[in-house]
Design a protein around this motif. Structure first.
Motif, PDB file in Angstrom:
ATOM      1  N   UNK A 211       2.279 -10.554  -4.282  1.00  0.00           N
ATOM      2  CA  UNK A 211       2.135  -9.854  -5.557  1.00  0.00           C
ATOM      3  C   UNK A 211       3.200  -8.767  -5.669  1.00  0.00           C
ATOM      4  N   UNK A 212       4.425  -9.129  -5.299  1.00  0.00           N
ATOM      5  CA  UNK A 212       5.499  -8.145  -5.199  1.00  0.00           C
ATOM      6  C   UNK A 212       5.850  -7.515  -6.535  1.00  0.00           C
ATOM      7  N   UNK A 213       5.864  -8.309  -7.599  1.00  0.00           N
ATOM      8  CA  UNK A 213       6.305  -7.799  -8.892  1.00  0.00           C
ATOM      9  C   UNK A 213       5.383  -6.721  -9.436  1.00  0.00           C
ATOM     10  N   UNK A 214       4.070  -6.945  -9.327  1.00  0.00           N
ATOM     11  CA  UNK A 214       3.150  -5.979  -9.919  1.00  0.00           C
ATOM     12  C   UNK A 214       3.181  -4.648  -9.169  1.00  0.00           C
ATOM     13  N   UNK A 215       3.336  -4.680  -7.856  1.00  0.00           N
ATOM     14  CA  UNK A 215       3.423  -3.434  -7.089  1.00  0.00           C
ATOM     15  C   UNK A 215       4.719  -2.692  -7.389  1.00  0.00           C
ATOM     16  N   UNK A 216       5.808  -3.461  -7.525  1.00  0.00           N
ATOM     17  CA  UNK A 216       7.100  -2.852  -7.819  1.00  0.00           C
ATOM     18  C   UNK A 216       7.124  -2.292  -9.243  1.00  0.00           C
ATOM     19  N   UNK A 217       6.687  -3.090 -10.209  1.00  0.00           N
ATOM     20  CA  UNK A 217       6.797  -2.684 -11.613  1.00  0.00           C
ATOM     21  C   UNK A 217       5.845  -1.569 -11.990  1.00  0.00           C
ATOM     22  N   UNK A 218       4.640  -1.587 -11.451  1.00  0.00           N
ATOM     23  CA  UNK A 218       3.634  -0.599 -11.867  1.00  0.00           C
ATOM     24  C   UNK A 218       3.579   0.625 -10.958  1.00  0.00           C
TER      25      UNK A 218
ATOM     26  N   UNK B  63       6.182   1.142  -8.213  1.00  0.00           N
ATOM     27  CA  UNK B  63       7.448   1.415  -7.521  1.00  0.00           C
ATOM     28  C   UNK B  63       7.365   1.201  -6.030  1.00  0.00           C
ATOM     29  N   UNK B  64       6.435   0.351  -5.594  1.00  0.00           N
ATOM     30  CA  UNK B  64       6.234   0.080  -4.169  1.00  0.00           C
ATOM     31  C   UNK B  64       6.793  -1.306  -3.867  1.00  0.00           C
ATOM     32  N   UNK B  65       7.681  -1.393  -2.881  1.00  0.00           N
ATOM     33  CA  UNK B  65       8.410  -2.637  -2.652  1.00  0.00           C
ATOM     34  C   UNK B  65       8.254  -3.216  -1.251  1.00  0.00           C
ATOM     35  N   UNK B  66       7.401  -2.617  -0.413  1.00  0.00           N
ATOM     36  CA  UNK B  66       7.224  -3.128   0.943  1.00  0.00           C
ATOM     37  C   UNK B  66       5.920  -2.605   1.521  1.00  0.00           C
ATOM     38  N   UNK B  67       5.490  -3.218   2.627  1.00  0.00           N
ATOM     39  CA  UNK B  67       4.286  -2.751   3.291  1.00  0.00           C
ATOM     40  C   UNK B  67       4.446  -1.319   3.791  1.00  0.00           C
ATOM     41  N   UNK B  68       5.648  -0.987   4.253  1.00  0.00           N
ATOM     42  CA  UNK B  68       5.906   0.377   4.740  1.00  0.00           C
ATOM     43  C   UNK B  68       5.770   1.388   3.601  1.00  0.00           C
ATOM     44  N   UNK B  69       6.335   1.057   2.441  1.00  0.00           N
ATOM     45  CA  UNK B  69       6.223   1.949   1.280  1.00  0.00           C
ATOM     46  C   UNK B  69       4.778   2.031   0.798  1.00  0.00           C
ATOM     47  N   UNK B  70       4.059   0.924   0.949  1.00  0.00           N
ATOM     48  CA  UNK B  70       2.654   0.910   0.562  1.00  0.00           C
ATOM     49  C   UNK B  70       1.840   1.861   1.439  1.00  0.00           C
ATOM     50  N   UNK B  71       2.108   1.835   2.741  1.00  0.00           N
ATOM     51  CA  UNK B  71       1.437   2.778   3.642  1.00  0.00           C
ATOM     52  C   UNK B  71       1.730   4.218   3.241  1.00  0.00           C
ATOM     53  N   UNK B  72       2.980   4.500   2.935  1.00  0.00           N
ATOM     54  CA  UNK B  72       3.368   5.854   2.517  1.00  0.00           C
ATOM     55  C   UNK B  72       2.610   6.276   1.263  1.00  0.00           C
ATOM     56  N   UNK B  73       2.445   5.334   0.344  1.00  0.00           N
ATOM     57  CA  UNK B  73       1.745   5.650  -0.902  1.00  0.00           C
ATOM     58  C   UNK B  73       0.274   5.975  -0.642  1.00  0.00           C
ATOM     59  N   UNK B  74      -0.359   5.209   0.247  1.00  0.00           N
ATOM     60  CA  UNK B  74      -1.765   5.463   0.562  1.00  0.00           C
ATOM     61  C   UNK B  74      -1.923   6.790   1.300  1.00  0.00           C
TER      62      UNK B  74
ATOM     63  N   UNK C 194      -4.208  -0.564  -1.332  1.00  0.00           N
ATOM     64  CA  UNK C 194      -3.282  -1.214  -2.258  1.00  0.00           C
ATOM     65  C   UNK C 194      -4.046  -1.977  -3.332  1.00  0.00           C
ATOM     66  N   UNK C 195      -3.786  -1.694  -4.614  1.00  0.00           N
ATOM     67  CA  UNK C 195      -4.461  -2.452  -5.660  1.00  0.00           C
ATOM     68  C   UNK C 195      -3.892  -3.862  -5.773  1.00  0.00           C
ATOM     69  N   UNK C 196      -4.730  -4.781  -6.232  1.00  0.00           N
ATOM     70  CA  UNK C 196      -4.353  -6.176  -6.494  1.00  0.00           C
ATOM     71  C   UNK C 196      -3.967  -6.945  -5.223  1.00  0.00           C
ATOM     72  N   UNK C 197      -4.354  -6.463  -4.054  1.00  0.00           N
ATOM     73  CA  UNK C 197      -3.940  -7.123  -2.822  1.00  0.00           C
ATOM     74  C   UNK C 197      -4.531  -8.525  -2.703  1.00  0.00           C
ATOM     75  N   UNK C 198      -3.716  -9.428  -2.157  1.00  0.00           N
ATOM     76  CA  UNK C 198      -4.115 -10.794  -1.877  1.00  0.00           C
ATOM     77  C   UNK C 198      -4.591 -10.929  -0.439  1.00  0.00           C
ATOM     78  N   UNK C 199      -4.115 -10.047   0.441  1.00  0.00           N
ATOM     79  CA  UNK C 199      -4.487 -10.085   1.850  1.00  0.00           C
ATOM     80  C   UNK C 199      -3.413 -10.701   2.720  1.00  0.00           C
TER      81      UNK C 199
ATOM     82  N   UNK D 263      -3.593 -13.424 -14.227  1.00  0.00           N
ATOM     83  CA  UNK D 263      -2.641 -14.045 -15.154  1.00  0.00           C
ATOM     84  C   UNK D 263      -1.358 -13.237 -15.319  1.00  0.00           C
ATOM     85  N   UNK D 264      -1.203 -12.233 -14.506  1.00  0.00           N
ATOM     86  CA  UNK D 264      -0.075 -11.304 -14.685  1.00  0.00           C
ATOM     87  C   UNK D 264       0.825 -11.220 -13.465  1.00  0.00           C
ATOM     88  N   UNK D 265       0.246 -11.312 -12.266  1.00  0.00           N
ATOM     89  CA  UNK D 265       0.981 -10.957 -11.053  1.00  0.00           C
ATOM     90  C   UNK D 265       1.904 -12.045 -10.532  1.00  0.00           C
ATOM     91  N   UNK D 266       1.682 -13.301 -10.933  1.00  0.00           N
ATOM     92  CA  UNK D 266       2.503 -14.388 -10.401  1.00  0.00           C
ATOM     93  C   UNK D 266       2.963 -15.315 -11.520  1.00  0.00           C
TER      94      UNK D 266
END
Length: 320
Positions: free
Chosen positions: A145-152, A154-165, A134-139, A84-87
């Motif tokens: 789920x761009x907003x929740x990753x960005x807002x919580x 600060x991750x805005x792309x798959x490349x940044x997500x890989x860096x975070x992991x 990645x949390x909250x992933x849809x697959x 109820x939050x991500x979209x």
């Protein structure tokens, strides 16, 4: 108060695990968690419990009960945990007042450091680190789920997500890494029957997470030891056919066992007996010797067990 299992952050251990570790992986719960589940896990004698997410649709009470489980554990959030939050469409259907409650944050607060999405948790007793995807992933290959990753985060792309992991891998205290994701990585096949294959219209296609796949690849390049990658999201029962289940376990040429634990529903009634399932992984000397799906019934006895993977050497020993 949440228990703390992580120690030695920022330090790297070269120790190799010589113990036998019994791991329970709890697949997509979807509101099916009872007090009997905690009792069953203790009766099974598991050393570590891994939760792949989708506890329910922002189901705070379910997460609270899991957070109180008195066994070493790690968890990652699924897409339903931000339903109820991500979209925008989810927010329109939200059954509670989001101006007064943030149930996503409530879940994260309850789990504390046990939530390893975009993080990690070191387990000194087992000489291993659990790293979350990645949390909250849809697959899939699209950035959803761009907003929740960005807002919580600060991750805005798959490349940044890989860096975070991969940053969590680099900060792991131990050389043995178990990856825990809600969805699995891409690269495990594009048939609808494959571990992360798309089984709804249009049928077929690899629906794994490419950021997790790239993080695993980079971890291998770094010389880390990965015995297990486990996840859920893609349910075992296929939508397009009931004749066969999804392929649930796969061993890569690098020796990594990939395990899909999403046996849904995870609690069923069978001849007036309630059965609950867990995926059980045996880790011997740092490698997976066996992975199975067990159904636990009355008196916490094992009603049935399906072997999903067995190390060939283990099979030889049993036949001898």
């Amino acid at each position: 108060m949440l228990e703390t299992y992580g120690k030695g952050r920022g330090m790297t251990s070269k120790k190799t695990n010589s113990k036998t570790i019994k791991i329970a992986v709890v697949g997509d719960i979807h509101d099916q968690w009872e007090e009997e589940d905690s009792i069953a896990l203790k009766e099974l004698g598991v050393d570590l419990v891994l939760f792949v997410g989708d506890f329910g649709n922002e189901a705070v009470e379910i997460v609270k009960a899991i957070a109180e489980l008195n066994i070493p554990k790690a968890a990652v959030m699924g897409n339903h945990d931000a339903w109820y939050t991500a979209t925008e469409w989810g927010r329109k259907k939200c059954p509670y007042d989001r101006t007064k409650e943030d149930r996503v944050q409530q879940q994260l607060d309850l789990l504390g450091e046990a939530h390893v999405g975009y993080g990690k948790l070191d387990f000194p007793d087992f000489d291993l680190t659990v790293v979350g995807g990645r949390p909250f992933t849809w697959g899939g290959s699209q950035w959803k789920f761009t907003e929740i990753c960005q807002n919580r985060y600060g991750v805005s792309s798959l490349e940044k997500s890989t860096e975070r992991i991969i940053s969590s891998v680099d900060n792991a205290a131990y050389e043995t890494i178990i990856f825990l994701g809600h969805n699995g990585p891409s690269g495990l096949g594009d048939r609808p029957e494959d571990p992360c294959g798309k089984d709804w219209h249009p049928i077929g296609g690899d629906y794994g997470d490419p950021d997790l796949a790239e993080a695993i690849s980079q971890t291998i390049t770094r010389g880390k030891h990965i015995p297990l990658v486990t996840f859920g999201h893609m349910h075992h029962t296929l939508r397009h056919t009931k004749k066969e289940p999804r392929k649930r376990a796969f061993k890569s040429p690098e020796g990594i066992v990939y395990l899909n634990a999403a046996s849904v529903p995870r609690i069923v009634e069978d001849r007036a007996q309630k059965l609950r399932n867990f995926s059980i992984v045996m880790l011997d000397n740092g490698s997976v010797s066996q992975a199975s799906l067990v159904w636990v019934g009355k008196d916490n006895s094992i009603h049935s067990e399906e072997i999903l993977y067995q190390n060939p050497q283990q099979q030889i020993v049993q036949l001898a």
